[in-house]
Design a protein around this motif. Sequence first.
Motif, PDB file in Angstrom:
ATOM      1  N   VAL A 165       0.625  -1.013   0.207  1.00 51.98           N
ATOM      2  CA  VAL A 165       0.151   0.707   0.219  1.00 51.98           C
ATOM      3  C   VAL A 165       0.992   1.321  -0.136  1.00 51.98           C
ATOM      4  CG1 VAL A 165      -1.505   1.235   1.176  1.00 51.98           C
ATOM      5  CG2 VAL A 165      -1.606  -0.509   1.145  1.00 51.98           C
ATOM      6  N   ALA A 166       2.018   1.064   1.198  1.00 52.58           N
ATOM      7  CA  ALA A 166       3.106   3.088   0.946  1.00 52.58           C
ATOM      8  C   ALA A 166       3.387   2.436  -0.505  1.00 52.58           C
ATOM      9  CB  ALA A 166       3.821   2.113   1.888  1.00 52.58           C
ATOM     10  N   ARG A 167       3.896   1.605  -1.112  1.00 51.44           N
ATOM     11  CA  ARG A 167       4.498   1.942  -2.464  1.00 51.44           C
ATOM     12  C   ARG A 167       3.812   1.786  -3.359  1.00 51.44           C
ATOM     13  NH1 ARG A 167       9.562  -0.790  -4.540  1.00 51.44           N
ATOM     14  NH2 ARG A 167       9.540   0.659  -6.770  1.00 51.44           N
ATOM     15  N   SER A 168       2.525   1.547  -3.229  1.00 53.38           N
ATOM     16  CA  SER A 168       1.701   2.116  -4.326  1.00 53.38           C
ATOM     17  C   SER A 168       1.510   3.625  -4.566  1.00 53.38           C
ATOM     18  CB  SER A 168      -0.105   1.103  -4.604  1.00 53.38           C
ATOM     19  OG  SER A 168      -1.078   2.083  -5.551  1.00 53.38           O
ATOM     20  N   LEU A 169       0.949   4.030  -2.694  1.00 52.16           N
ATOM     21  CA  LEU A 169       1.102   5.235  -3.001  1.00 52.16           C
ATOM     22  C   LEU A 169       1.960   6.514  -3.373  1.00 52.16           C
ATOM     23  CD1 LEU A 169      -0.828   5.302   0.378  1.00 52.16           C
ATOM     24  CD2 LEU A 169      -1.886   5.977  -1.404  1.00 52.16           C
ATOM     25  N   LEU A 170       3.302   5.731  -3.019  1.00 50.78           N
ATOM     26  CA  LEU A 170       4.628   6.409  -3.275  1.00 50.78           C
ATOM     27  C   LEU A 170       4.640   6.504  -4.663  1.00 50.78           C
ATOM     28  CD1 LEU A 170       6.821   7.667  -2.349  1.00 50.78           C
ATOM     29  CD2 LEU A 170       8.320   5.604  -2.370  1.00 50.78           C
ATOM     30  N   ASP A 171       4.344   5.161  -5.116  1.00 43.49           N
ATOM     31  CA  ASP A 171       4.073   6.061  -6.260  1.00 43.49           C
ATOM     32  C   ASP A 171       3.031   6.303  -7.652  1.00 43.49           C
ATOM     33  OD1 ASP A 171       6.346   3.738  -7.084  1.00 43.49           O
ATOM     34  OD2 ASP A 171       4.972   1.960  -7.752  1.00 43.49           O
ATOM     35  N   ARG A 172       2.018   6.805  -7.147  1.00 41.41           N
ATOM     36  CA  ARG A 172       1.897   7.491  -7.549  1.00 41.41           C
ATOM     37  C   ARG A 172       1.131   8.944  -7.751  1.00 41.41           C
ATOM     38  NH1 ARG A 172      -4.659   5.210  -5.547  1.00 41.41           N
ATOM     39  NH2 ARG A 172      -4.551   2.845  -6.479  1.00 41.41           N
ATOM     40  N   SER A 173       2.130   8.953  -6.172  1.00 36.14           N
ATOM     41  CA  SER A 173       3.127  10.508  -5.729  1.00 36.14           C
ATOM     42  C   SER A 173       3.764  11.015  -7.103  1.00 36.14           C
ATOM     43  CB  SER A 173       3.583  10.801  -4.435  1.00 36.14           C
ATOM     44  OG  SER A 173       4.329  11.822  -4.118  1.00 36.14           O
ATOM     45  N   ALA A 174       4.972   9.746  -7.199  1.00 33.10           N
ATOM     46  CA  ALA A 174       5.835  10.165  -8.367  1.00 33.10           C
ATOM     47  C   ALA A 174       5.292  10.291  -9.242  1.00 33.10           C
ATOM     48  CB  ALA A 174       6.695   9.413  -8.675  1.00 33.10           C
ATOM     49  N   LEU A 175       4.311   9.853  -9.557  1.00 30.76           N
ATOM     50  CA  LEU A 175       3.479   9.789 -11.530  1.00 30.76           C
ATOM     51  C   LEU A 175       3.317  11.092 -11.325  1.00 30.76           C
ATOM     52  CD1 LEU A 175       2.623   8.850 -13.683  1.00 30.76           C
ATOM     53  CD2 LEU A 175       0.685   8.185 -13.116  1.00 30.76           C
ATOM     54  N   ARG A 176       2.439  12.199 -10.543  1.00 30.65           N
ATOM     55  CA  ARG A 176       1.758  12.983 -10.452  1.00 30.65           C
ATOM     56  C   ARG A 176       2.701  14.055 -10.312  1.00 30.65           C
ATOM     57  NH1 ARG A 176      -1.582  11.119  -5.761  1.00 30.65           N
ATOM     58  NH2 ARG A 176      -0.036  11.591  -4.389  1.00 30.65           N
ATOM     59  N   GLY A 177       3.802  14.098  -9.274  1.00 27.94           N
ATOM     60  CA  GLY A 177       5.426  14.855  -9.955  1.00 27.94           C
ATOM     61  C   GLY A 177       6.004  15.228 -11.683  1.00 27.94           C
ATOM     62  N   TRP A 178       5.786  13.552 -11.983  1.00 24.99           N
ATOM     63  CA  TRP A 178       6.290  13.722 -13.044  1.00 24.99           C
ATOM     64  C   TRP A 178       5.149  14.300 -14.585  1.00 24.99           C
ATOM     65  CZ3 TRP A 178      10.845  13.082 -14.835  1.00 24.99           C
ATOM     66  CH2 TRP A 178      11.981  12.645 -14.088  1.00 24.99           C
ATOM     67  N   GLU A 179       4.021  13.882 -13.780  1.00 26.25           N
ATOM     68  CA  GLU A 179       3.165  14.767 -15.213  1.00 26.25           C
ATOM     69  C   GLU A 179       3.101  16.061 -14.720  1.00 26.25           C
ATOM     70  OE1 GLU A 179      -0.866  13.077 -13.740  1.00 26.25           O
ATOM     71  OE2 GLU A 179      -0.583  11.550 -15.117  1.00 26.25           O
ATOM     72  N   ARG A 180       2.805  16.898 -13.178  1.00 25.38           N
ATOM     73  CA  ARG A 180       3.769  18.385 -13.332  1.00 25.38           C
ATOM     74  C   ARG A 180       4.110  19.456 -13.909  1.00 25.38           C
ATOM     75  NH1 ARG A 180       2.762  17.343  -8.100  1.00 25.38           N
ATOM     76  NH2 ARG A 180       4.797  17.410  -7.448  1.00 25.38           N
ATOM     77  N   ASP A 181       5.670  18.355 -14.033  1.00 25.56           N
ATOM     78  CA  ASP A 181       7.197  18.948 -14.758  1.00 25.56           C
ATOM     79  C   ASP A 181       6.528  18.885 -16.602  1.00 25.56           C
ATOM     80  OD1 ASP A 181       7.238  18.868 -12.043  1.00 25.56           O
ATOM     81  OD2 ASP A 181       9.140  17.237 -12.028  1.00 25.56           O
ATOM     82  N   TRP A 182       6.030  17.301 -16.605  1.00 21.74           N
ATOM     83  CA  TRP A 182       5.872  17.382 -18.001  1.00 21.74           C
ATOM     84  C   TRP A 182       5.269  18.505 -19.008  1.00 21.74           C
ATOM     85  CZ3 TRP A 182       8.421  16.345 -22.288  1.00 21.74           C
ATOM     86  CH2 TRP A 182       7.357  16.081 -23.211  1.00 21.74           C
ATOM     87  N   ARG A 183       3.747  19.066 -17.572  1.00 25.80           N
ATOM     88  CA  ARG A 183       3.158  19.921 -18.572  1.00 25.80           C
ATOM     89  C   ARG A 183       3.889  21.323 -18.013  1.00 25.80           C
ATOM     90  NH1 ARG A 183      -0.991  17.331 -14.962  1.00 25.80           N
ATOM     91  NH2 ARG A 183      -0.414  18.792 -13.060  1.00 25.80           N
ATOM     92  N   ALA A 184       5.064  21.465 -17.211  1.00 25.22           N
ATOM     93  CA  ALA A 184       5.631  22.098 -17.232  1.00 25.22           C
ATOM     94  C   ALA A 184       6.178  22.829 -18.273  1.00 25.22           C
ATOM     95  CB  ALA A 184       6.543  22.927 -16.010  1.00 25.22           C
ATOM     96  N   THR A 185       7.080  21.560 -18.832  1.00 26.16           N
ATOM     97  CA  THR A 185       8.150  21.203 -19.935  1.00 26.16           C
ATOM     98  C   THR A 185       7.669  21.167 -21.409  1.00 26.16           C
ATOM     99  OG1 THR A 185       9.377  20.503 -17.689  1.00 26.16           O
ATOM    100  CG2 THR A 185      10.618  20.122 -20.186  1.00 26.16           C
ATOM    101  N   ALA A 186       6.915  20.308 -21.508  1.00 20.69           N
ATOM    102  CA  ALA A 186       6.555  20.465 -22.760  1.00 20.69           C
ATOM    103  C   ALA A 186       6.188  20.886 -23.536  1.00 20.69           C
ATOM    104  CB  ALA A 186       4.666  19.875 -22.956  1.00 20.69           C
ATOM    105  N   PRO A 187       5.520  22.969 -23.118  1.00 18.60           N
ATOM    106  CA  PRO A 187       5.558  23.782 -24.204  1.00 18.60           C
ATOM    107  C   PRO A 187       6.719  24.325 -24.543  1.00 18.60           C
ATOM    108  CG  PRO A 187       4.563  23.700 -22.247  1.00 18.60           C
ATOM    109  CD  PRO A 187       4.886  22.953 -21.634  1.00 18.60           C
ATOM    110  N   LEU A 188       7.699  23.804 -23.760  1.00 19.17           N
ATOM    111  CA  LEU A 188       9.101  24.359 -23.712  1.00 19.17           C
ATOM    112  C   LEU A 188      10.157  23.694 -25.502  1.00 19.17           C
ATOM    113  CD1 LEU A 188      10.693  25.609 -20.307  1.00 19.17           C
ATOM    114  CD2 LEU A 188       9.431  26.868 -22.833  1.00 19.17           C
ATOM    115  N   TRP A 189       9.534  22.051 -25.135  1.00 16.08           N
ATOM    116  CA  TRP A 189      10.254  21.385 -26.140  1.00 16.08           C
ATOM    117  C   TRP A 189       9.433  21.256 -27.328  1.00 16.08           C
ATOM    118  CZ3 TRP A 189      11.782  17.122 -23.042  1.00 16.08           C
ATOM    119  CH2 TRP A 189      12.772  17.281 -22.024  1.00 16.08           C
TER     120      TRP A 189
END
Length: 207
Positions: free
Chosen positions: A179-203
């Motif tokens: 359960v803890a690993r699943s919550l951690l993976d979801r948190s990491a995925l949300r972080g990557w998606e947030r960073d991609w939304r900020a980086t994608a327009p530049l690329w």
Amino acid sequence: MASPAAEPRRPSAPGPAHGGPLARARARRSNPLFRPQDAWRGRLQLLLALGLLAAALGCALFALGRYDADRGSAEALQSHLHPVNAQVLGAPTASSTGRTTGDPVAPVAWTGADGRSHQAVAVVPPLTVQGQTVQVWLDAAGHPAVGPASPTASAATAVSIGLCALVGCATLVVVLHAVARSLLDRSALRGWERDWRATAPLWTGRR
């Protein structure tokens, strides 16, 4: 005559990181792709190993405590009973009067200290057959009683309880880790998606 230009050299591949575990950990943390979730993954693995070890030690101590308690009860019971050798007069049958439901009982006969013959129905060991001589426990009044558990039976009971407790505790630790690993993976995925939304327009040049 001009000398030929020297051929450009290819950059050498970076060598292996030097230093101990602390230096490598610092190098990983300085990586811009390193996230707090990456550190927590390692901690979760350590917590999983420690949790399983603690469960094993705790269940072992619990089983030892159960064995000591069972032996103490057996010795206390044995102090109020005395054994006699009795002959089995009939085929054993299952009964609910024994230490556990289904203990075999059979009619038995024995000779008392006064030289008189006695007959009664008593708990007998498993696989007893008619005509066999078995040990029967009698109370102060001379009546058959349920005897104390043997050391082997106490050990078997303690091991069974300890293993069941270990399976339950280990399952709980593994489920909590998952359960803890699943919550951690979801948190990491949300972080990557947030960073991609900020980086994608530049690329891509899209907004």
